[in-house]
Design a protein around this motif. Structure first.
Motif, PDB file in Angstrom:
ATOM      1  N   MET A  55      37.261  45.383  25.100  1.00 11.33           N
ATOM      2  CA  MET A  55      36.941  44.033  25.561  1.00 11.33           C
ATOM      3  C   MET A  55      37.184  42.998  24.463  1.00 11.33           C
ATOM      4  N   GLN A  58      40.942  42.470  24.272  1.00 10.35           N
ATOM      5  CA  GLN A  58      41.460  41.574  25.304  1.00 10.35           C
ATOM      6  C   GLN A  58      41.032  40.133  25.048  1.00 10.35           C
ATOM      7  N   THR A  62      43.653  37.178  24.686  1.00 12.36           N
ATOM      8  CA  THR A  62      43.559  35.994  25.540  1.00 12.36           C
ATOM      9  C   THR A  62      43.479  34.718  24.707  1.00 12.36           C
ATOM     10  N   TYR A 172      47.511  42.303  31.513  1.00 10.65           N
ATOM     11  CA  TYR A 172      46.235  42.130  32.213  1.00 10.65           C
ATOM     12  C   TYR A 172      46.236  42.857  33.558  1.00 10.65           C
ATOM     13  N   TRP A 173      47.262  42.625  34.384  1.00  7.99           N
ATOM     14  CA  TRP A 173      47.262  43.181  35.733  1.00  7.99           C
ATOM     15  C   TRP A 173      47.379  44.703  35.737  1.00  7.99           C
ATOM     16  N   ASN A 175      46.371  46.643  33.364  1.00 11.69           N
ATOM     17  CA  ASN A 175      45.085  47.134  32.872  1.00 11.69           C
ATOM     18  C   ASN A 175      44.012  47.055  33.946  1.00 11.69           C
ATOM     19  N   LEU A 176      43.968  45.946  34.670  1.00 13.17           N
ATOM     20  CA  LEU A 176      42.944  45.769  35.706  1.00 13.17           C
ATOM     21  C   LEU A 176      43.047  46.861  36.771  1.00 13.17           C
ATOM     22  N   VAL A 213      34.134  47.460  31.723  1.00 15.26           N
ATOM     23  CA  VAL A 213      35.415  46.844  31.372  1.00 15.26           C
ATOM     24  C   VAL A 213      36.083  46.284  32.630  1.00 15.26           C
ATOM     25  N   TYR A 216      34.447  43.131  33.415  1.00 14.74           N
ATOM     26  CA  TYR A 216      34.895  42.136  32.435  1.00 14.74           C
ATOM     27  C   TYR A 216      36.279  41.591  32.802  1.00 14.74           C
ATOM     28  N   TYR A 217      37.203  42.489  33.100  1.00 14.76           N
ATOM     29  CA  TYR A 217      38.558  42.059  33.466  1.00 14.76           C
ATOM     30  C   TYR A 217      38.543  41.260  34.765  1.00 14.76           C
ATOM     31  N   SER A 218      37.679  41.637  35.690  1.00 16.14           N
ATOM     32  CA  SER A 218      37.598  40.923  36.964  1.00 16.14           C
ATOM     33  C   SER A 218      37.178  39.473  36.756  1.00 16.14           C
ATOM     34  N   TYR A 224      44.584  34.561  35.403  1.00 14.61           N
ATOM     35  CA  TYR A 224      45.839  35.296  35.531  1.00 14.61           C
ATOM     36  C   TYR A 224      46.436  35.253  36.932  1.00 14.61           C
TER      37      TYR A 224
END
Length: 225
Positions: A55, A58, A62, A172-173, A175-176, A213, A216-218, A224
């Motif tokens: 995290m 990222q 970012t 990002y995508w 990873n998500l 995680v 977090y990404y959401s 994005y």
């Protein structure tokens, strides 16, 4: 305040529920005898640190603090390598250690590009999708595995293909989506191991903390889209 301390403070504030999940799991293990409490706690802490570093990685990427992000990427790799070795040696699970090949390549790419200023052009999304395809074929054809591992290895494949990208949006995508699959597969692994009589500490740690995680990404989704 450094991004690490900010992310740690944010993590503890927003993800307090992971400790409730851990306590719940420990109570079940204690009452049923299906698992090793010491193993669960140690693997949870290792996953906690590793996922926290992801995290922070990222967050730095970012914020365009790419050198620092690369350092955290390499550090998280080291932690998950240790977890993977444990899973391989003591649990006979191949999916974690096999995909460390791709994770290592992604970390080398990031460190070389962001920290040393050298772009390894052949380390890219396409080449890593091909590498992960080869690893997937090897895994499916040469090793015994539980069904939940299929979701995990697809997740690993997307994550590592994303990590090697120098385009933040692609990273990002991939990873998500990959983290979502890894979380689902790990949850499946916990249920499978429970039914077999011994809760898998690696899968449990991956499930609880990879879920954080994913959350977090959401929350970064708006940046994005």
């Amino acid at each position: 305040m450094s991004l690490f301390l900010i992310e740690l403070k944010t993590f503890l504030k927003q993800n307090w529920w992971v400790f409730i999940l851990l306590i719940f799991a420990l109570v079940i293990i204690y009452l049923t005898g299906k698992g090793n409490i010491t193993e669960i706690i140690i693997l949870f802490l290792a996953n906690f640190i590793g996922n926290l570093f992801i995290m922070v990685m990222q967050a730095n990427y970012t914020a365009q603090n790419n050198k620092i992000g690369a350092i955290y990427q390499v550090t998280s790799l080291s932690i998950f390598l240790l977890i993977s070795l444990y899973s391989f040696i003591y649990l006979g699970q191949y999916q974690y250690i096999l995909w460390q090949i791709a994770y290592t390549g992604a970390a080398i790419k990031a460190f070389g590009f962001y920290y040393l200023g050298k772009n390894l052009l052949w380390f890219n999304e396409k080449s890593f999708l091909a590498l992960n395809g080869i690893l997937f074929i090897i895994f499916m054809s040469h090793f015994e595995f539980q069904n939940f591992a299929i979701l995990q290895v697809i997740g690993f494949s997307l994550i590592t293909s994303g990590l090697v990208s120098i385009q933040d949006k692609i990273r990002y995508w991939l990873n998500l989506i990959g983290i979502g699959l890894l979380t689902s597969g790990s949850a499946w692994g916990v249920l499978t191991s429970y039914n077999l009589g011994n809760i898998d500490g690696v899968a449990l740690g991956f499930f609880i903390l990879t879920l954080t995680v994913f959350v977090y990404y959401s929350k970064l989704l708006k940046k994005y889209i």
